[in-house]
Design a protein around this motif. Structure first.
Motif, PDB file in Angstrom:
ATOM      1  N   GLY A 300       0.841  -1.197   0.000  1.00 38.30           N
ATOM      2  CA  GLY A 300       0.000   0.000   0.000  1.00 38.30           C
ATOM      3  C   GLY A 300       0.871   1.240   0.000  1.00 38.30           C
ATOM      4  N   THR A 301       0.200   2.406   0.093  1.00 41.22           N
ATOM      5  CA  THR A 301       0.926   3.668   0.164  1.00 41.22           C
ATOM      6  C   THR A 301       0.719   4.351   1.506  1.00 41.22           C
ATOM      7  OG1 THR A 301      -0.918   4.960  -0.678  1.00 41.22           O
ATOM      8  CG2 THR A 301       0.585   4.023  -2.325  1.00 41.22           C
ATOM      9  N   ASP A 302      -0.280   3.911   2.257  1.00 44.10           N
ATOM     10  CA  ASP A 302      -0.609   4.479   3.566  1.00 44.10           C
ATOM     11  C   ASP A 302      -0.862   5.983   3.489  1.00 44.10           C
ATOM     12  OD1 ASP A 302      -1.246   4.051   6.213  1.00 44.10           O
ATOM     13  OD2 ASP A 302       0.795   4.304   6.953  1.00 44.10           O
ATOM     14  N   GLY A 303      -1.379   6.445   2.357  1.00 42.51           N
ATOM     15  CA  GLY A 303      -1.697   7.869   2.218  1.00 42.51           C
ATOM     16  C   GLY A 303      -0.493   8.761   1.954  1.00 42.51           C
ATOM     17  N   MET A 304       0.695   8.198   1.902  1.00 42.66           N
ATOM     18  CA  MET A 304       1.905   9.003   1.642  1.00 42.66           C
ATOM     19  C   MET A 304       1.879   9.591   0.237  1.00 42.66           C
ATOM     20  SD  MET A 304       4.609   8.859   3.945  1.00 42.66           S
ATOM     21  CE  MET A 304       6.099   8.670   2.965  1.00 42.66           C
ATOM     22  N   HIS A 305       1.398   8.777  -0.719  1.00 42.42           N
ATOM     23  CA  HIS A 305       1.316   9.165  -2.124  1.00 42.42           C
ATOM     24  C   HIS A 305       0.416   8.132  -2.793  1.00 42.42           C
ATOM     25  CE1 HIS A 305       3.993   5.794  -2.896  1.00 42.42           C
ATOM     26  NE2 HIS A 305       4.804   6.266  -1.972  1.00 42.42           N
ATOM     27  N   SER A 306       0.351   8.148  -4.115  1.00 42.38           N
ATOM     28  CA  SER A 306      -0.557   7.222  -4.796  1.00 42.38           C
ATOM     29  C   SER A 306       0.168   6.406  -5.854  1.00 42.38           C
ATOM     30  CB  SER A 306      -1.698   8.021  -5.435  1.00 42.38           C
ATOM     31  OG  SER A 306      -2.442   8.674  -4.440  1.00 42.38           O
ATOM     32  N   ASP A 307       1.465   6.233  -5.656  1.00 35.23           N
ATOM     33  CA  ASP A 307       2.323   5.655  -6.689  1.00 35.23           C
ATOM     34  C   ASP A 307       2.768   4.249  -6.288  1.00 35.23           C
ATOM     35  OD1 ASP A 307       4.406   4.967  -8.365  1.00 35.23           O
ATOM     36  OD2 ASP A 307       5.356   6.942  -8.321  1.00 35.23           O
ATOM     37  N   MET A 308       2.083   3.248  -6.821  1.00 37.64           N
ATOM     38  CA  MET A 308       2.370   1.866  -6.417  1.00 37.64           C
ATOM     39  C   MET A 308       3.702   1.351  -6.952  1.00 37.64           C
ATOM     40  SD  MET A 308       0.332   0.820  -4.222  1.00 37.64           S
ATOM     41  CE  MET A 308       0.761  -0.909  -4.228  1.00 37.64           C
ATOM     42  N   LEU A 309       4.172   1.895  -8.081  1.00 31.95           N
ATOM     43  CA  LEU A 309       5.502   1.487  -8.564  1.00 31.95           C
ATOM     44  C   LEU A 309       6.561   1.929  -7.556  1.00 31.95           C
ATOM     45  CD1 LEU A 309       5.048   2.390 -12.334  1.00 31.95           C
ATOM     46  CD2 LEU A 309       5.361   0.079 -11.420  1.00 31.95           C
ATOM     47  N   GLN A 310       6.358   3.114  -6.996  1.00 35.40           N
ATOM     48  CA  GLN A 310       7.284   3.624  -5.985  1.00 35.40           C
ATOM     49  C   GLN A 310       7.203   2.759  -4.712  1.00 35.40           C
ATOM     50  OE1 GLN A 310       7.346   7.905  -5.573  1.00 35.40           O
ATOM     51  NE2 GLN A 310       7.841   7.767  -3.409  1.00 35.40           N
ATOM     52  N   SER A 311       5.996   2.348  -4.352  1.00 38.07           N
ATOM     53  CA  SER A 311       5.845   1.492  -3.158  1.00 38.07           C
ATOM     54  C   SER A 311       6.588   0.174  -3.340  1.00 38.07           C
ATOM     55  CB  SER A 311       4.363   1.200  -2.877  1.00 38.07           C
ATOM     56  OG  SER A 311       3.745   2.329  -2.321  1.00 38.07           O
ATOM     57  N   ALA A 312       6.531  -0.370  -4.548  1.00 36.17           N
ATOM     58  CA  ALA A 312       7.212  -1.641  -4.812  1.00 36.17           C
ATOM     59  C   ALA A 312       8.727  -1.466  -4.728  1.00 36.17           C
ATOM     60  CB  ALA A 312       6.817  -2.160  -6.190  1.00 36.17           C
ATOM     61  N   ARG A 313       9.200  -0.383  -5.313  1.00 39.59           N
ATOM     62  CA  ARG A 313      10.635  -0.117  -5.302  1.00 39.59           C
ATOM     63  C   ARG A 313      11.112   0.097  -3.857  1.00 39.59           C
ATOM     64  NH1 ARG A 313      10.798   3.934  -9.337  1.00 39.59           N
ATOM     65  NH2 ARG A 313      10.755   2.271 -10.853  1.00 39.59           N
ATOM     66  N   SER A 314      10.329   0.822  -3.099  1.00 41.81           N
ATOM     67  CA  SER A 314      10.680   1.090  -1.706  1.00 41.81           C
ATOM     68  C   SER A 314      10.689  -0.209  -0.891  1.00 41.81           C
ATOM     69  CB  SER A 314       9.674   2.086  -1.126  1.00 41.81           C
ATOM     70  OG  SER A 314       9.810   2.163   0.252  1.00 41.81           O
ATOM     71  N   ALA A 315       9.711  -1.082  -1.138  1.00 42.36           N
ATOM     72  CA  ALA A 315       9.669  -2.367  -0.416  1.00 42.36           C
ATOM     73  C   ALA A 315      10.935  -3.156  -0.711  1.00 42.36           C
ATOM     74  CB  ALA A 315       8.437  -3.168  -0.831  1.00 42.36           C
ATOM     75  N   PHE A 316      11.362  -3.098  -1.967  1.00 43.12           N
ATOM     76  CA  PHE A 316      12.569  -3.829  -2.356  1.00 43.12           C
ATOM     77  C   PHE A 316      13.817  -3.238  -1.681  1.00 43.12           C
ATOM     78  CE2 PHE A 316      16.285  -4.287  -5.106  1.00 43.12           C
ATOM     79  CZ  PHE A 316      16.392  -5.673  -5.132  1.00 43.12           C
ATOM     80  N   PHE A 317      13.987  -1.931  -1.753  1.00 39.78           N
ATOM     81  CA  PHE A 317      15.203  -1.326  -1.191  1.00 39.78           C
ATOM     82  C   PHE A 317      15.231  -1.413   0.335  1.00 39.78           C
ATOM     83  CE2 PHE A 317      15.131   1.243  -5.275  1.00 39.78           C
ATOM     84  CZ  PHE A 317      16.090   0.447  -5.864  1.00 39.78           C
TER      85      PHE A 317
END
Ligand code: ZN
Length: 424
Positions: A300-317
């Motif tokens: 999810g994004t938890d309301g931080m933003h609406s960009d799921m590609l970014q959420s995936a990248r962040s989960a990975f890093f």
């Protein structure tokens, strides 16, 4: 209504198979077809035709946990008191903001969120809403705004006892009146703000409507401390004993501060875990570790933003030190939301929801190395067109359903009203 994507490089989101195809996406039809003779389709159905030569087409994205109500917080001044821990962040920022929300602000927040989701390629949002002094009708306002933009939804009101029994009762009333006629979840804020009585009523409602609970779980150690002090047990044990984890529709958000026994309870249940790694970094509450949760993890994004590609990248890093995650599992977590929605029979996330990516990589791109491009290449800036349920909602990076400029102008007015109210 239908749309024909001509000459697209189609990537099957499940198999990652690449093929050059013409794709027909139709409204009211959850699948797509790959027409043999596009000329005939054009003559008979008169679809909107989009040239996708050299473009990537794949299933659109979906957000596993969002808070549209937080959309007007961007750029807001510092709170009156400076928060020093997670509980103070909630008290001084979010619980001050949500108390000031009125219907106009809720609508503006939802429109802004839906636009941001759509432009980032997401056509479905699972939202967790809070507006303690404008509870009644709030879910209908959000649904209306999302649908105006063309984004499908699975909504809930996050009931809690933090504003007293009356507001808690209103939260449950809003939930049941919503669930009478719509798909949705029973929202609870978190264990530490929910009394035994409210928890019991929420689980009864979950069972009555055959749905799930959507709740924050052990986002901070505070949740565990309060649970041990007030209930003599740990959070997952408390929720499990209450029946929360019995439903495959239940969403447990964050799940950071858990003992192995709690991880096992979750793993042996049909419930889902939703990771929001950027929010965890922002609140300095800890790091997600997917160990022992099994395959039911989504993002999810938890309301931080609406960009799921970014959420995936962040989960990975973020997962490199504390989690076991690789390119493939990051992609699976990113796509698991479709499995959650599909297996549970929720509507609005059909195969006729697609994204067209203008992605022209400097290196070979194929089924085998797709995950590397997913982590290091493809971003929201590549999202060119978005089709939601067979309907084009973003074309050449512009919304087709609403005027983005008008929505932003009116949202800024609502943000000013909100900020002023918060400072009073
Ligand atoms: Zn949340």
């Amino acid at each position: 209504m239908s749309v024909l994507l001509k000459n697209a490089t189609y990537i099957d989101w499940k198999t990652l198979e690449f093929s050059v195809q013409d794709i027909l996406a139709e409204e009211n039809r959850n699948s797509i077809t790959l027409p043999g003779d596009p000329g005939e389709v054009i003559r008979k159905q008169k679809p909107e035709v989009i040239d996708c030569s050299g473009k990537i087409v794949t299933k659109s994205f979906a957000v596993g946990h969002h808070h549209a109500y937080s959309a007007l917080a961007r750029g807001m001044g510092a709170p009156k008191r400076s928060p020093e821990n997670f509980l103070e962040i909630l008290k001084y920022v979010w619980w001050t903001l949500d108390k000031c929300l009125d219907p106009e602000m809720i609508e503006a927040s939802a429109l802004v969120t839906a636009i941001a989701c759509a432009k980032a390629g997401s056509t479905f949002v699972i939202d967790h809403h809070s507006s303690p002094f404008a509870v009644k009708g709030s879910l209908g306002i959000i649904a209306g705004a999302f649908e105006k933009v063309g984004v499908s939804h699975l909504l809930c009101y996050e009931t809690s006892d933090r504003d007293g029994q009356q507001v808690a009762a209103e939260g449950l009333e809003e939930t049941s009146s919503w669930l009478e006629h719509h798909q949705g979840l029973v929202g609870l804020h978190a264990s530490f703000t929910v009394s035994n009585n409210t928890l019991k009523q929420a689980v009864e409602m979950m069972n009555r409507f055959n749905t799930g609970i959507h709740i924050h779980v052990a986002e901070d150690l505070h949740d565990q401390d309060i649970c041990l002090r007030e209930h003599g047990k740990r959070v997952v044990q408390r929720l499990s004993e209450a029946g929360v984890l019995n439903s495959p529709k239940t969403l447990l958000i964050h799940c950071l501060h858990l003992e192995n026994s709690e991880r096992e309870i979750i793993c042996n249940s049909p419930a889902w875990v939703v990771e929001n790694s950027e929010s965890n970094l922002n609140n300095n509450v800890g790091y997600f570790d997917g160990a022992c949760f099994g395959e039911n993890i989504m993002l999810g994004t938890d309301g931080m933003h609406s960009d799921m590609l970014q959420s995936a990248r962040s989960a990975f890093f973020n997962g490199q030190r504390y989690d076991t995650i690789n390119y493939e599992s990051a992609y699976r977590r990113f796509r698991n939301v479709h499995r959650y929605l599909n297996e549970n029979g929720f509507t609005g996330d059909g195969e006729n929801s697609l994204v067209v990516l203008d992605y022209d990589p400097p290196t070979p791109f194929n089924s085998d190395n797709f995950p590397g491009h997913f982590i290091f290449g493809i971003g929201t800036h590549n999202v060119r067109d978005v089709i939601s349920g067979g309907r084009v909602i973003v074309r050449d990076r512009q919304l087709t359903t609403v005027s983005e400029a008008d929505v932003m102008t009116s949202a800024r007015k609502q943000a000013e009203r909100l900020w002023k109210k918060m400072s009073e």
